[in-house]
Scaffold this motif. Structure first.
Motif, PDB file in Angstrom:
ATOM      1  N   GLU A   1      13.333  28.176 -26.668  1.00  0.00           N
ATOM      2  CA  GLU A   1      13.945  26.849 -26.135  1.00  0.00           C
ATOM      3  C   GLU A   1      12.390  25.812 -26.011  1.00  0.00           C
ATOM      4  N   VAL A   2      11.121  26.768 -25.767  1.00  0.00           N
ATOM      5  CA  VAL A   2      10.120  26.019 -25.670  1.00  0.00           C
ATOM      6  C   VAL A   2       9.892  25.548 -27.013  1.00  0.00           C
ATOM      7  N   ALA A   3      10.001  26.078 -28.142  1.00  0.00           N
ATOM      8  CA  ALA A   3       9.819  25.688 -29.345  1.00  0.00           C
ATOM      9  C   ALA A   3      10.796  24.540 -29.786  1.00  0.00           C
ATOM     10  N   ALA A   4      12.009  24.644 -29.224  1.00  0.00           N
ATOM     11  CA  ALA A   4      13.069  23.690 -29.584  1.00  0.00           C
ATOM     12  C   ALA A   4      12.729  22.388 -28.879  1.00  0.00           C
ATOM     13  N   VAL A   5      12.060  22.560 -27.615  1.00  0.00           N
ATOM     14  CA  VAL A   5      12.028  21.120 -26.714  1.00  0.00           C
ATOM     15  C   VAL A   5      10.815  20.511 -27.387  1.00  0.00           C
ATOM     16  N   THR A   6       9.879  21.400 -27.633  1.00  0.00           N
ATOM     17  CA  THR A   6       8.487  20.734 -28.467  1.00  0.00           C
ATOM     18  C   THR A   6       8.809  20.087 -29.361  1.00  0.00           C
TER      19      THR A   6
ATOM     20  N   GLN B   1      20.546  18.369 -36.390  1.00  0.00           N
ATOM     21  CA  GLN B   1      20.597  19.693 -36.515  1.00  0.00           C
ATOM     22  C   GLN B   1      20.291  20.644 -35.423  1.00  0.00           C
ATOM     23  N   PHE B   2      19.486  20.065 -34.386  1.00  0.00           N
ATOM     24  CA  PHE B   2      18.943  20.699 -33.352  1.00  0.00           C
ATOM     25  C   PHE B   2      20.155  20.821 -32.368  1.00  0.00           C
ATOM     26  N   SER B   3      21.241  19.950 -32.262  1.00  0.00           N
ATOM     27  CA  SER B   3      22.415  19.926 -31.487  1.00  0.00           C
ATOM     28  C   SER B   3      23.080  21.429 -31.749  1.00  0.00           C
ATOM     29  N   HIS B   4      22.814  21.894 -33.110  1.00  0.00           N
ATOM     30  CA  HIS B   4      23.532  23.000 -33.291  1.00  0.00           C
ATOM     31  C   HIS B   4      22.580  24.449 -33.027  1.00  0.00           C
TER      32      HIS B   4
ATOM     33  N   LEU C   1      17.950  20.564 -26.521  1.00  0.00           N
ATOM     34  CA  LEU C   1      18.350  19.049 -26.421  1.00  0.00           C
ATOM     35  C   LEU C   1      18.583  18.486 -25.279  1.00  0.00           C
ATOM     36  N   ALA C   2      19.372  19.317 -24.335  1.00  0.00           N
ATOM     37  CA  ALA C   2      19.699  19.189 -22.891  1.00  0.00           C
ATOM     38  C   ALA C   2      18.615  18.777 -22.107  1.00  0.00           C
ATOM     39  N   ILE C   3      17.355  19.607 -22.056  1.00  0.00           N
ATOM     40  CA  ILE C   3      15.939  19.706 -21.440  1.00  0.00           C
ATOM     41  C   ILE C   3      15.610  18.179 -21.749  1.00  0.00           C
TER      42      ILE C   3
END
Length: 768
Positions: free
Chosen positions: A370-375, A426-429, A435-437
């Motif tokens: 999640e840290v990677a996705a948020v970044t 794509q990140f929504s999947h 994405l929410a953060i």
């Protein structure tokens, strides 16, 4: 009288220029290496498989487009704060605040990512290499309490280095990056040797797309942080020697080094190591697993390299995060204590301390994926804003020196924006939690802006005012007309016109006079200048005493006339801005005429109805030519025509320009009547209508007919064209050509509801 700035305060906020080209390049390389290869290779392989090589190529192309934007903006505006400063200049205060807010958190979250990576490799080294060599056996799992504690410890250490000063930061970063490249070079040599001994492309690279397009795009999104280093380089703009040349060089050098290394490393791991399925199951340890396969007994070298990569990335991202918050504190969008500079170290020490605390919270509370996705999401959003700001600044500040200019502008920016939109979808999947953060952080940014930043901006206006007087003849009115006037202009006619509109709208007049003081001079107004300006405003007030209109006069000092006017609009919220215009200022370097820098900025930024006049004398208003066409400005066009006609007993001729071919398709008389009806001009006003025919439907031919007809009239009253995203001229082609070529008086009107800025700025403007 001295206002806002002093000599001491100017010294207080200045940063030392101690970084060279190699320092900036290795700051970027350090962040890039820590972001992709050592940390996220295994995770990206689980989505892309062997097509991870294609992921590097595609991400490199997108990153190169963004690097060009950074190179142009960084060399043109080399200030600490980077994208925050540029977006604020290009898209406005709210957009700038959100961009700075995003950049601050993006670098903090990235720093948290690298601290977790460091602690993973530290634990791997300790429990899989050092302790077993001593005959001690302990198990180590990713994400345990030990890893969190090590992450916090390294954050504190790197924070202390940045607190001490960027000179030490650059030296430490260069040493780490040299060692990183050596480690990766060893990995590449062993991997390629293993491949050439037993080449088997079928096993290593088939199937190329195990999860199809979904897997490819998912891996592109997750790995994109590995291509983000340009923002960190430009954060050092105020501390970089010769920034106008060195910023573009450092950006392209670092990105080129990284793309070349990434391709070699991934090919070596896939072609010389075990299957991609095996590597994908090891997470952060993918390169360690590959090295164990083709350089057994030496995998500790890669573990050591992982520690170095994470350390360099930690150093770079804490540096960037603290400098963004420093710049925002200096600009007033965050509390001013963030802008404090250490008297001895010459570093933004408060910003470093707070950013370090934020990084500790991220590393302690969020898991790696999640840290990677948020970044990634935060940086992607930042890059979209960056490209929009580049486009806006090309229009708003065309004469600013640009040592580097984006080739094929604006195509690279438009392509990059579309690509980033696809990755966000794509990140929504891939990571709905991430994405929410990000959305929650953006909402928090809006709340901070409206609760703190915007009130501070309005409060600053009062500090720039050194004379204010009100003359009232009636009760206070809710409606206001803002009227900027200046000596040595036709200001009396403009004031009389404002009085006409004020009586018709039952409004007050807010007269504004700006004493402009350019940098590097402090905001100091000489007593003699103050007295001259006061006498000028008092004369203006005296002309209004017997008119039955409330008049408020303000004299203020500012760096920029346009900023002063826009600030006053934010404070007073007028329904109408009425201002004079002398005519075109000059030719730009592109050979294109502009309205003048201050007026260009005002046209794009105002959020109220706007009337701009080029008035020779009031008698010109006796005969008015009214070109009209369907569009969003008909309301204000009709209102303006009605007010002027009733006050000056004007005769109006409304014209509609078309071609013979278009007339065969639709009745031009009907279109003209529809426009006149939409303007709601009262029947008692003398009004004639006429259809004019141009040879072609080009803007130049249409404008030519209007200019020819204007020779029989004293004034042209024309509306803005229907605005379009990224349009070159704010008034559109036909009005711009008419304005440039007509010789009579001219009044241009623009409705607030038709002002369209670049996409995100437009959305923010509606919210504010």
């Amino acid at each position: 009288m001295e206002l806002n700035e002093t000599k001491n305060s100017a010294i207080k906020f200045r940063l030392a220029r101690v970084l060279g080209l190699s320092d900036a390049t290795f700051i970027g390389v350090g962040a890039l290496l820590g972001g992709g290869i050592f940390t996220l290779t295994g995770l990206a392989l689980s989505y892309a498989g062997p097509s991870l090589i294609l992921v590097v190529i595609l991400n490199g192309i997108i990153a190169f487009m963004t690097a060009m934007a950074y190179a142009e903006l960084g060399s043109s505006f080399p200030e600490a704060g980077g994208a925050f400063v540029w977006v604020r200049k290009g898209l406005g205060n709210l957009s700038g605040h959100i961009t700075g807010w995003t950049s601050w958190f993006a670098n903090a979250v990235a720093c948290g990512l690298y601290s977790l990576s460091f602690s993973f490799y530290f634990g791997f080294m300790l429990f899989s290499v050092i302790l077993p060599a001593l005959g001690i056996s302990f198990s180590f799992t990713e994400g345990n309490a030990f890893q969190k504690l090590i992450a916090i410890a390294i954050i504190l250490l790197i924070g202390w280095v940045n607190y001490r000063g960027v000179a030490g930061t650059g030296k430490l970063g260069k040493i780490i990056v040299y060692l990183e490249i050596l480690v990766l070079g060893i990995f590449i040599i062993f991997g390629l040797t293993s491949f050439f001994e037993k080449p088997d492309l079928q096993t290593s690279f088939v199937p190329l797309f195990p999860m199809g397009l979904f897997g490819l795009l998912s891996a592109m999104g997750l790995m994109y942080i590995g291509f983000e280093g340009s923002e960190i380089i430009v954060q050092s703009g105020e501390e970089l020697k010769n920034p106008r040349k060195n910023i573009p060089r450092a950006i392209f050098f670092s990105l080129g080094i990284i793309c070349f290394l990434y391709l070699l490393i991934i090919f070596s791991a896939l072609a010389g190591g075990p299957s991609w399925q095996v590597l994908s199951e090891t997470g952060q340890g993918a390169l360690v697993k590959a090295s164990n396969f083709f350089m057994p007994g030496l995998e500790w070298i890669i573990i050591f390299g992982g520690l170095l990569a994470a350390s360099a990335a930690l150093n770079a991202t804490i540096f960037s995060s603290s400098h963004v918050s420093f710049s925002m504190g200096r600009a007033g969008t965050l509390p001013s204590f963030l802008a404090k500079v250490h008297p001895h170290n010459r570093t933004p020490y408060v910003a470093v301390i707070i950013s370090t605390i934020l990084v500790i919270l991220v590393a302690g509370l969020l898991p790696l994926k999640e840290v990677a996705a948020v970044t990634d999401l935060l940086f992607i959003f930042l890059f979209i804003q960056l490209h929009l700001a580049l486009i806006a600044l090309r229009k708003k500040l065309p004469d600013t020196p640009r040592p580097f200019k984006m080739p094929l502008y604006p195509l690279p920016s438009l392509v990059a924006i579309v690509a980033y939109g696809i990755l966000i979808y794509q990140f929504s999947h891939v990571s709905p939690v991430g994405l929410a953060i990000v959305l929650l952080w953006l909402i928090a940014g809006f709340l901070v802006y409206f609760s703190y930043s915007k009130p501070v901006e309005i409060e600053k206006i009062g500090k720039e005012i050194f004379f204010e007087e009100t003359f009232r003849t009636t009760e206070r009115k809710a409606d206001r007309i803002l009227l900027p006037i200046y000596p040595d202009t036709n200001w009396k006619d403009l004031l009389n016109l404002a009085l006409v509109f004020a009586k018709q709208k039952d409004a007050e007049i807010f007269i504004l006079s700006v004493r402009q003081i350019p940098l590097p001079l402090p905001l100091i107004a000489e007593e003699e200048e103050i007295e001259d300006d006061k006498r000028f405003l008092e004369e203006a007030l005296n002309l209004c005493k017997d008119c039955g209109v409330n008049v408020h006069a303000v004299l203020m000092t500012s760096r920029s006339i346009s900023e002063a006017i826009i600030s006053m609009i934010q404070r007073e919220k007028p329904s109408l801005l009425l201002m004079g215009w002398k005519g075109y200022a000059r030719l730009t370097k592109a050979g294109q005429k502009i309205f003048g820098r201050d007026l260009d900025i005002i046209l794009r930024e105002v959020n109220c109805d706007l009337i701009v006049t080029r008035l020779e004398q009031l008698n010109d208003l006796k005969t008015i030519l009214l070109p009209c066409a369907p569009g969003p400005h008909l309301r204000i066009l009709g209102q303006t025509a009605k007010v002027i006609a009733e006050a000056f007993d004007s005769k109006i001729k409304a014209v509609f320009v078309t071609t013979k071919r278009e007339a065969e398709k639709s009745d031009p008389e009907e279109k003209l009547n529809q426009c006149v009806s939409a303007m709601e001009i009262p029947s008692q006003i003398p009004l004639k209508t006429q259809v004019l025919y141009a040879e072609q439907s080009s803007p130049r031919d249409i404008a030519y007919q209007i200019v020819q007809e204007s020779q029989n009239h004293g004034c042209i009253l024309i509306a803005s064209a229907r605005t379009r995203l990224f349009h070159e001229m704010i008034f559109g082609n036909v009005p711009e050509v008419v304005t440039r070529n007509s010789t009579c008086s001219l009044i241009m009107v623009k409705s607030q509801r038709a002002i369209l800025r670049p996409l995100l700025s437009f959305i923010y403007g509606k919210l504010s």
